[in-house]
Design an enzyme around this catalytic site. Structure first.
Site, PDB file in Angstrom:
ATOM      1  N   GLU A   1       0.601  -1.450   0.319  1.00 43.06           N
ATOM      2  CA  GLU A   1       0.180   0.023  -0.278  1.00 43.06           C
ATOM      3  C   GLU A   1       0.868   1.537   0.083  1.00 43.06           C
ATOM      4  O   GLU A   1       1.867   1.117   0.862  1.00 43.06           O
ATOM      5  CB  GLU A   1      -0.762   0.461   1.511  1.00 43.06           C
ATOM      6  CG  GLU A   1      -1.976  -1.331   1.604  1.00 43.06           C
ATOM      7  CD  GLU A   1      -2.867  -1.073   0.576  1.00 43.06           C
ATOM      8  OE1 GLU A   1      -3.181  -0.179  -0.810  1.00 43.06           O
ATOM      9  OE2 GLU A   1      -3.295  -2.606   0.208  1.00 43.06           O
TER      10      GLU A   1
ATOM     11  N   CYS B   1      -3.037   9.032   3.095  1.00 43.55           N
ATOM     12  CA  CYS B   1      -2.910   8.386   2.214  1.00 43.55           C
ATOM     13  C   CYS B   1      -3.705   8.896   0.572  1.00 43.55           C
ATOM     14  O   CYS B   1      -3.440   8.074  -0.020  1.00 43.55           O
ATOM     15  CB  CYS B   1      -2.408   6.248   2.198  1.00 43.55           C
ATOM     16  SG  CYS B   1      -3.793   5.643   2.908  1.00 43.55           S
TER      17      CYS B   1
HETATM   18  P1  NAP Z   1       8.164   4.803   4.644  1.00 42.99           P
HETATM   19  O1  NAP Z   1       9.447   5.656   4.525  1.00 42.99           O
HETATM   20  O2  NAP Z   1       8.648   4.539   3.397  1.00 42.99           O
HETATM   21  O3  NAP Z   1       7.995   3.700   6.088  1.00 42.99           O
HETATM   22  C1  NAP Z   1       7.099   3.287   6.275  1.00 42.99           C
HETATM   23  C2  NAP Z   1       7.343   2.263   6.897  1.00 42.99           C
HETATM   24  O4  NAP Z   1       8.796   1.038   6.458  1.00 42.99           O
HETATM   25  C3  NAP Z   1       7.171   2.428   8.348  1.00 42.99           C
HETATM   26  O5  NAP Z   1       7.650   1.293   9.469  1.00 42.99           O
HETATM   27  C4  NAP Z   1       9.502   2.641   8.562  1.00 42.99           C
HETATM   28  O6  NAP Z   1      10.075   2.295   9.542  1.00 42.99           O
HETATM   29  C5  NAP Z   1       9.678   1.000   7.543  1.00 42.99           C
HETATM   30  N1  NAP Z   1      10.211   0.846   6.483  1.00 42.99           N
HETATM   31  C6  NAP Z   1      12.110   1.786   5.642  1.00 42.99           C
HETATM   32  N2  NAP Z   1      12.436   1.419   5.239  1.00 42.99           N
HETATM   33  C7  NAP Z   1      12.585   0.133   6.021  1.00 42.99           C
HETATM   34  C8  NAP Z   1      13.276  -1.068   5.472  1.00 42.99           C
HETATM   35  N3  NAP Z   1      14.478  -1.069   5.146  1.00 42.99           N
HETATM   36  N4  NAP Z   1      13.182  -2.529   5.671  1.00 42.99           N
HETATM   37  C9  NAP Z   1      11.904  -1.823   6.829  1.00 42.99           C
HETATM   38  N5  NAP Z   1      10.849  -1.842   7.017  1.00 42.99           N
HETATM   39  C10 NAP Z   1      11.690  -0.483   6.814  1.00 42.99           C
HETATM   40  O7  NAP Z   1       6.774   5.483   4.573  1.00 42.99           O
HETATM   41  P2  NAP Z   1       6.052   6.548   5.919  1.00 42.99           P
HETATM   42  O8  NAP Z   1       6.922   7.843   5.709  1.00 42.99           O
HETATM   43  O9  NAP Z   1       6.235   5.996   7.014  1.00 42.99           O
HETATM   44  O10 NAP Z   1       4.513   6.884   4.709  1.00 42.99           O
HETATM   45  C11 NAP Z   1       4.195   7.551   4.616  1.00 42.99           C
HETATM   46  C12 NAP Z   1       3.884   7.447   3.369  1.00 42.99           C
HETATM   47  O11 NAP Z   1       3.274   5.795   3.407  1.00 42.99           O
HETATM   48  C13 NAP Z   1       3.236   8.017   1.955  1.00 42.99           C
HETATM   49  O12 NAP Z   1       3.625   8.537   0.883  1.00 42.99           O
HETATM   50  C14 NAP Z   1       1.905   7.309   2.237  1.00 42.99           C
HETATM   51  O13 NAP Z   1       1.036   7.574   0.956  1.00 42.99           O
HETATM   52  C15 NAP Z   1       2.115   6.392   2.860  1.00 42.99           C
HETATM   53  N6  NAP Z   1       0.671   6.043   2.909  1.00 42.99           N
HETATM   54  C16 NAP Z   1      -0.333   5.139   2.250  1.00 42.99           C
HETATM   55  C17 NAP Z   1      -1.320   4.193   2.547  1.00 42.99           C
HETATM   56  C18 NAP Z   1      -1.821   3.241   2.190  1.00 42.99           C
HETATM   57  O14 NAP Z   1      -2.637   2.678   2.923  1.00 42.99           O
HETATM   58  N7  NAP Z   1      -1.758   2.768   0.618  1.00 42.99           N
HETATM   59  C19 NAP Z   1      -1.834   4.646   4.046  1.00 42.99           C
HETATM   60  C20 NAP Z   1      -0.611   5.123   4.797  1.00 42.99           C
HETATM   61  C21 NAP Z   1       0.692   5.838   4.308  1.00 42.99           C
HETATM   62  P3  NAP Z   1      10.589   3.704  10.860  1.00 42.99           P
HETATM   63  O15 NAP Z   1       9.926   4.332  10.195  1.00 42.99           O
HETATM   64  O16 NAP Z   1      11.142   2.756  11.114  1.00 42.99           O
HETATM   65  O17 NAP Z   1      11.642   4.267   9.249  1.00 42.99           O
END
Ligand code: NAP
Length: 672
Positions: A258, A297
């Site tokens: 997602e 999102c």
């Molecule tokens: P993100 O930086 O990609 O992080 C998402 C998750 O992945 C966090 O738990 C993060 O943990 C983890 N993560 C990052 N690097 C990783 C790795 N190498 N290995 C394992 N886990 C890893 O995204 P975000 O900033 O939290 O969220 C914002 C984005 O999410 C926006 O672009 C939004 O559009 C999208 N989003 C989509 C939905 C949907 O349902 N489609 C819903 C909500 C948000 P850490 O925080 O510990 O780095």
């Protein structure tokens, strides 16, 4: 405020991370409020524990038992929700934002619990679709079934909904019978940890069912197998990194993504200023920009209007945005809180700068904090481009904050093409009171969007809005949105199960799936099945009735009594002229009524009520002078509570030549 030391929950123990911990700050004050980290965890051991302890325990439970467990978890969250609201303010969320996250999260568990008890069997195997006859004699048939995956669901969540984000994935996962390892985003994980702790303390989960990682996932991906699922929510960049991990490709590990999405909202060509749809559109765009400070999102990033109305749209939006009160979400009257962290503020500012290269800012100031202090506050930013076909950034760059861009379209085809230019989105809304516009839009844009809301004056009052994913509807979208799908009621449960096509004899398949299938044995007993409680009824228990003659008098009496004088029953010539009948026939409803007269056992007893018929088909006409008899077989049964449960009976009505006249499922409520 004292600094929270967040703990991991591994192999049923709360465990502190070793080594340097990450500092987490309050979104409102910028002060350090928590320390988090997962170093030192034995990730292979956690996976092993889930597979060998949690999975088997969950799979021993039936769907209904797991559904009751979800209800207990939701009740536990609700009982202690104020503790969660208190922490939620520090993520920048207002009480309304927190409500979506906390009570919306619990509501999602309630919804899955209810779906599980109503739509899933009180067994361990889920039937998918109808039995497929595979042989002429009927002794060899096919049936699709789902069984739970025997691995672990690894849930990696985004920062924006720390509670809902966890629970919307746990609902279907636990209902499917699969243990989970939850990894929240670091910046708001303190709220997830608190909600997780409440669920563990509720004491209703079997050991190994849930584990929590409060930091990086170390070498966890190296140990995944074909039985595991990764459900990821977050940025496209992280998704790509994880999805291309060699173990994911090598083992065909299911990967549900997602990701971000440039969701669009369209003011229909008919929705001129002054129409209810125009006002609804303006209200919804502002709501989506400001709820959760735009960190959703599904939020509206691109708002499109007919070229002749774009100025009016801009003006109406500016007026409404001017009324937004930004500030500490604990303060009375504040309608928009902070972004989740200062890092997030930096990233949204950078995205706005990118957007501003091809669109101009018409409301808000991204670079000046509207609130004094170190909080991650930002005013809502409205941008406008008048040439959306040459402003690629507005279709590409997601500013994950209170940011939206308005743009004109020429005609409906242009609007559809612009909406689809986001290359796959989670949610689209269309504001129109014109059914043809709606139909054209769905055909033109459906393939690019996971959910479409068509809003008009008749549905607005009760609408759940553009941005709310619902547990009963699919959440996810194609392409850029990640190509994943979550929730959607029972569909979401099957994401954590394997579909298998079973082939064999009806008797064998019937006993495997716990449901009588056509061709399986029918067992006649001494006692009428209506005299048995659910606990005494076995699948396949059958009553074969005596037969009765159906006369022309019966048909005429039924017609006079009910008023159903349809020509096929009352007019020989007209009935004959009909290509289906050879003359007057018995009413279908008469056949059903006579069938009940044949199989019912009248005295008060374990059968409480007839609650309906399903899958009714009339297959062979019944003519005056024909006779009919019924076979009534227990197809499935399911106890709902201590007072009652449902029995599904397979009913076949035969004529004197043993041809099937009618078949249907009869539903009754019975004593357990
Ligand atoms: P993100 O930086 O990609 O992080 C998402 C998750 O992945 C966090 O738990 C993060 O943990 C983890 N993560 C990052 N690097 C990783 C790795 N190498 N290995 C394992 N886990 C890893 O995204 P975000 O900033 O939290 O969220 C914002 C984005 O999410 C926006 O672009 C939004 O559009 C999208 N989003 C989509 C939905 C949907 O349902 N489609 C819903 C909500 C948000 P850490 O925080 O510990 O780095």
């Amino acid at each position: 405020m004292t600094t929270l030391k967040l703990l991991n929950y591994a192999t049923d123990r709360w465990t502190a991370g070793t080594g340097p911990l990450t500092e987490v700050e309050s979104a409102v004050t910028g002060d350090m409020i928590a320390l988090t980290g997962s170093q030192g965890l034995d990730f292979a051991g956690m996976l092993r524990h889930a597979r060998t302890v949690g999975g088997p325990a969950l799979r021993r439970m039936t769907f209904h038992q797991r559904a009751w467990m979800l209800k207990d978890l939701a009740n536990a969250v609700m009982a202690r929700k104020e503790e969660l609201y208190e922490l939620s303010y520090d993520t920048g969320a207002t009480r309304t934002d927190g409500w979506i996250d906390i009570e919306g999260g619990a509501g999602t568990l309630f919804s899955f619990s209810s779906k599980g008890r109503r739509e899933l069997p009180n067994g361990r195997i889920l039937i998918d679709g109808a039995m497929e006859p595979l042989s002429r004699g009927g002794s060899f048939v096919g049936q699709h079934v789902y069984t739970p995956l025997q691995g672990v669901a690894v849930h990696i969540n985004a920062f924006n909904f720390p509670v809902w984000g966890m629970l919307e994935k746990l609902g279907p996962t636990l209902l499917a019978g699969v243990p989970a390892i939850v990894k929240p985003a670091s910046s708001t994980g303190y709220l997830t940890e608190a909600a997780f702790r409440i669920m563990i303390e509720a004491g209703v989960l079997p050991p190994g069912a849930l584990q929590l990682v409060m930091g990086g996932v170390g070498d966890l991906f190296d140990h995944l197998t074909l039985q595991d699922v990764v459900s990821f929510t977050g940025s496209a960049q992280t998704a790509m990194k994880l999805q291309t991990h060699p173990v994911i490709a090598r083992e065909s590990v299911r990967f549900i993504a997602e990701r971000d999405s440039l969701n669009a909202s369209i003011l229909g060509p008919d929705a001129a200023p002054g129409t209810p749809e125009f006002d609804l559109f303006v209200k919804e765009v502002v709501r989506e920009m400001t709820a959760k400070a735009g960190q959703k999102c599904t939020a509206i990033r691109r708002a499109m209007a007919p070229a002749e109305h774009i100025d009016a749209v801009e003006e109406a939006l500016r007026q409404r945005l001017a009324k937004v009160k930004i500030g500490d979400p604990r303060e009375e009257g504040v309608t928009m809180g902070a972004l989740a962290s200062r890092a997030q503020l930096t990233s949204v500012r950078a995205a706005v700068a990118e957007l501003a290269k091809s669109a101009r800012i018409v409301a808000g100031d991204p670079d000046t904090s509207p609130v004094a202090g170190n909080g991650a506050f930002m005013s809502p930013i409205l941008l406008r481009t008048d040439d959306p076909w040459h402003a690629q950034a507005v279709h590409d760059v997601e500013a994950f904050g209170p940011v939206s861009t308005i743009m004109p379209y020429r005609d409906l085809d242009d609007a559809i093409a612009l909406a689809n230019r986001g290359m796959g989105s989670l949610a689209l809304s269309l504001f129109t009171f014109d059914a043809q516009v709606a139909e054209d839009f769905v055909l033109g844009a459906g393939a690019y969007h996971g959910r479409m809301l068509i809003l008009d004056r008749t549905s607005a009052k009760e609408s759940t809005g553009h941005g709310s994913p619902l547990p009963v509807l699919v959440h996810g979208g194609p392409g850029r949105a990640g190509g994943g799908e979550e929730m959607g009621g029972v569909r979401g449960v099957t994401h954590y199960m394997q579909r298998t096509a079973l082939q064999g004899a009806p008797a064998v398949l019937s006993s495997i799936v716990g449901q009588w299938l056509p061709g399986a044995p029918k067992v006649e007993g001494e006692v009428h099945p209506f005299r048995k409680r659910i606990s005494e009824l076995a699948i396949g228990d059958t009553l074969k009735t005596a037969s009765r003659l159906v006369t022309l008098d019966d048909i005429e009496h039924f017609a006079a009594f009910t008023g159903d004088n349809f020509y096929a029953h009352m007019d020989e010539e007209a009935a004959k002229a009909n290509p289906i009948f050879d003359g007057r026939v018995a009413h279908g409803y008469l056949i059903l009524s006579f069938a009940a007269g044949l199989f019912v056992d009248p005295a008060p007893g374990p059968v409480l009520a007839n609650t309906g018929l399903e899958h009714l088909r009339f297959l062979t006409p019944l003519y005056p002078g024909d006779s009919m008899r019924v076979e009534l077989t227990v197809k499935s049964r399911s106890v709902r509570n201590e007072e009652m449960g449902e029995v599904r009976w397979a009913v076949y009505v035969f004529n004197q030549k043993d041809e099937i006249v009618a078949s249907y499922d009869l539903l009754t409520m019975n004593l357990p």
